[in-house]
Scaffold this active site. Structure first.
Site, mmCIF file in Angstrom:
data_model
loop_
_atom_site.group_PDB
_atom_site.id
_atom_site.type_symbol
_atom_site.label_atom_id
_atom_site.label_comp_id
_atom_site.label_asym_id
_atom_site.label_seq_id
_atom_site.Cartn_x
_atom_site.Cartn_y
_atom_site.Cartn_z
ATOM 1 N N ASN A 62 -43.763 13.469 67.303
ATOM 2 C CA ASN A 62 -42.984 14.706 67.507
ATOM 3 C C ASN A 62 -43.839 15.690 66.626
ATOM 4 O O ASN A 62 -44.201 15.168 65.464
ATOM 5 C CB ASN A 62 -41.517 14.638 67.309
ATOM 6 C CG ASN A 62 -40.987 14.297 66.018
ATOM 7 O OD1 ASN A 62 -41.455 13.185 65.711
ATOM 8 N ND2 ASN A 62 -39.833 14.720 65.604
ATOM 9 N N GLU A 75 -42.189 11.841 73.026
ATOM 10 C CA GLU A 75 -42.490 11.333 74.490
ATOM 11 C C GLU A 75 -43.430 12.245 75.157
ATOM 12 O O GLU A 75 -44.384 11.676 75.848
ATOM 13 C CB GLU A 75 -41.227 11.030 75.206
ATOM 14 C CG GLU A 75 -40.212 10.163 74.419
ATOM 15 C CD GLU A 75 -39.264 10.542 73.265
ATOM 16 O OE1 GLU A 75 -39.719 11.767 72.665
ATOM 17 O OE2 GLU A 75 -37.906 10.506 73.231
ATOM 18 N N CYS A 112 -34.647 12.607 74.685
ATOM 19 C CA CYS A 112 -33.472 13.822 75.191
ATOM 20 C C CYS A 112 -33.727 14.047 76.776
ATOM 21 O O CYS A 112 -34.709 13.441 77.233
ATOM 22 C CB CYS A 112 -34.079 14.981 74.343
ATOM 23 S SG CYS A 112 -35.558 15.480 74.851
ATOM 24 N N CYS A 115 -37.403 14.972 77.835
ATOM 25 C CA CYS A 115 -38.249 13.968 77.805
ATOM 26 C C CYS A 115 -37.963 13.103 79.038
ATOM 27 O O CYS A 115 -38.985 12.749 79.699
ATOM 28 C CB CYS A 115 -38.251 13.369 76.717
ATOM 29 S SG CYS A 115 -38.978 14.195 75.415
HETATM 30 N N1 THU Z 1 -37.139 14.541 69.332
HETATM 31 C C1 THU Z 1 -38.158 13.760 69.930
HETATM 32 O O1 THU Z 1 -39.411 13.473 69.533
HETATM 33 N N2 THU Z 1 -37.753 13.163 71.104
HETATM 34 C C2 THU Z 1 -36.539 13.245 71.672
HETATM 35 O O2 THU Z 1 -36.268 12.441 72.653
HETATM 36 C C3 THU Z 1 -35.621 13.816 70.744
HETATM 37 C C4 THU Z 1 -35.937 14.680 69.818
HETATM 38 C C5 THU Z 1 -37.727 15.306 68.241
HETATM 39 C C6 THU Z 1 -37.859 16.935 68.413
HETATM 40 C C7 THU Z 1 -37.634 17.407 66.912
HETATM 41 O O3 THU Z 1 -38.818 17.231 66.304
HETATM 42 C C8 THU Z 1 -36.766 16.214 66.218
HETATM 43 O O4 THU Z 1 -36.769 14.935 67.148
HETATM 44 C C9 THU Z 1 -35.250 16.604 66.063
HETATM 45 O O5 THU Z 1 -34.869 17.127 67.348
#
Ligand code: THU
Length: 160
Positions: A62, A75, A112, A115
Site C-alpha cells: 500500500n 492489492e 477491501c 480491491c
Molecule cells: N489497505 C490495503 O492496502 N488493502 C486493503 O484491502 C485495505 C486497506 C491499505 C490502505 C491504507 O493504506 C491502509 O491499508 C489503511 O486502510
C-alpha cells in the site's frame, strides 16, 4: 417474492506452513513486500503477491498520500502493475498479508471492497478464477477459490 441465498466457502489453514509450497512461497513474498509499505498515516501495512501463469511473481504494497484518497491499496498496486506489464498472462493466485504497526493483527484480513472489485475485473477478463489467500501478520490463512466467491452479487461488464 422469492429469496436468494448465496453461499461463500473458504478454506482455513492454521498457518502459512500448511499451504502447498507454491502458495507458501507466494505468501512469503507478500509478507516481505508488506514490510516495504509506505503507510506513514495509518501505520497499517499490506503486501500483495500475484502469481502469473508463466511463474513470474508481481508484488505490491500500500502507498499512502498526505491527501488520503490519493493513496492506493497493496492489492491494486500489484494487480494494476500485472495488468499494465503482463496483459496477456493469466493470473493464477494472489496472496495478501496485512498488519498494523500499532496493534497485533493475527487474524486473516480480507481485502477491501474496492480491491475485490478491481481484482474481479481481471478474473472476468481472463475467464479463469484467481485463487486468493489472505492472512494477518502471522497466524491463520484463508483461501478463497476465486475473487467472485468473496464478491457475491457483483457488478461486471455484462450489464454495460
Ligand atoms: N489497505 C490495503 O492496502 N488493502 C486493503 O484491502 C485495505 C486497506 C491499505 C490502505 C491504507 O493504506 C491502509 O491499508 C489503511 O486502510
Amino acid at each position: 417474492m422469492k429469496e436468494i441465498k448465496i453461499d461463500v466457502n473458504f478454506k482455513v489453514y492454521a498457518s502459512i506452513d500448511e499451504l502447498d509450497v507454491v502458495f507458501r512461497d507466494l505468501m512469503t513474498e507478500a509478507v516481505e513486500i508488506r514490510k516495504k509499505a509506505y503507510a506513514p498515516y495509518s501505520k497499517f501495512r499490506v503486501g500483495a503477491a500475484i502469481l502469473l501463469e508463466n511463474g513470474q511473481v508481481v508484488t505490491g504494497s500500500n502507498q499512502e498520500n498526505a491527501a488520503y484518497p490519493s493513496g492506493l491499496c497493496a492489492e491494486r498496486t500489484a494487480i494494476f502493475y500485472a495488468g499494465a506489464n503482463f496483459p496477456d498472462q493469466k493470473i493464477l493466485a494472489i496472496a495478501i498479508s496485512a498488519c498494523s504497526d500499532l496493534k497485533i493483527t493475527n487474524g486473516p484480513i480480507p481485502p477491501c471492497g474496492s480491491c475485490r472489485q478491481s481484482l474481479f475485473e481481471y478474473e472476468v477478463k481472463q475467464e479463469n478464477p484467481i485463487k486468493l489467500f489472505c492472512m494477518g501478520g502471522v497466524g491463520e490463512v484463508i483461501e478463497s477459490s476465486s475473487v467472485g466467491n468473496i464478491l457475491p452479487f457483483h457488478f461486471d461488464k455484462a450489464v454495460l
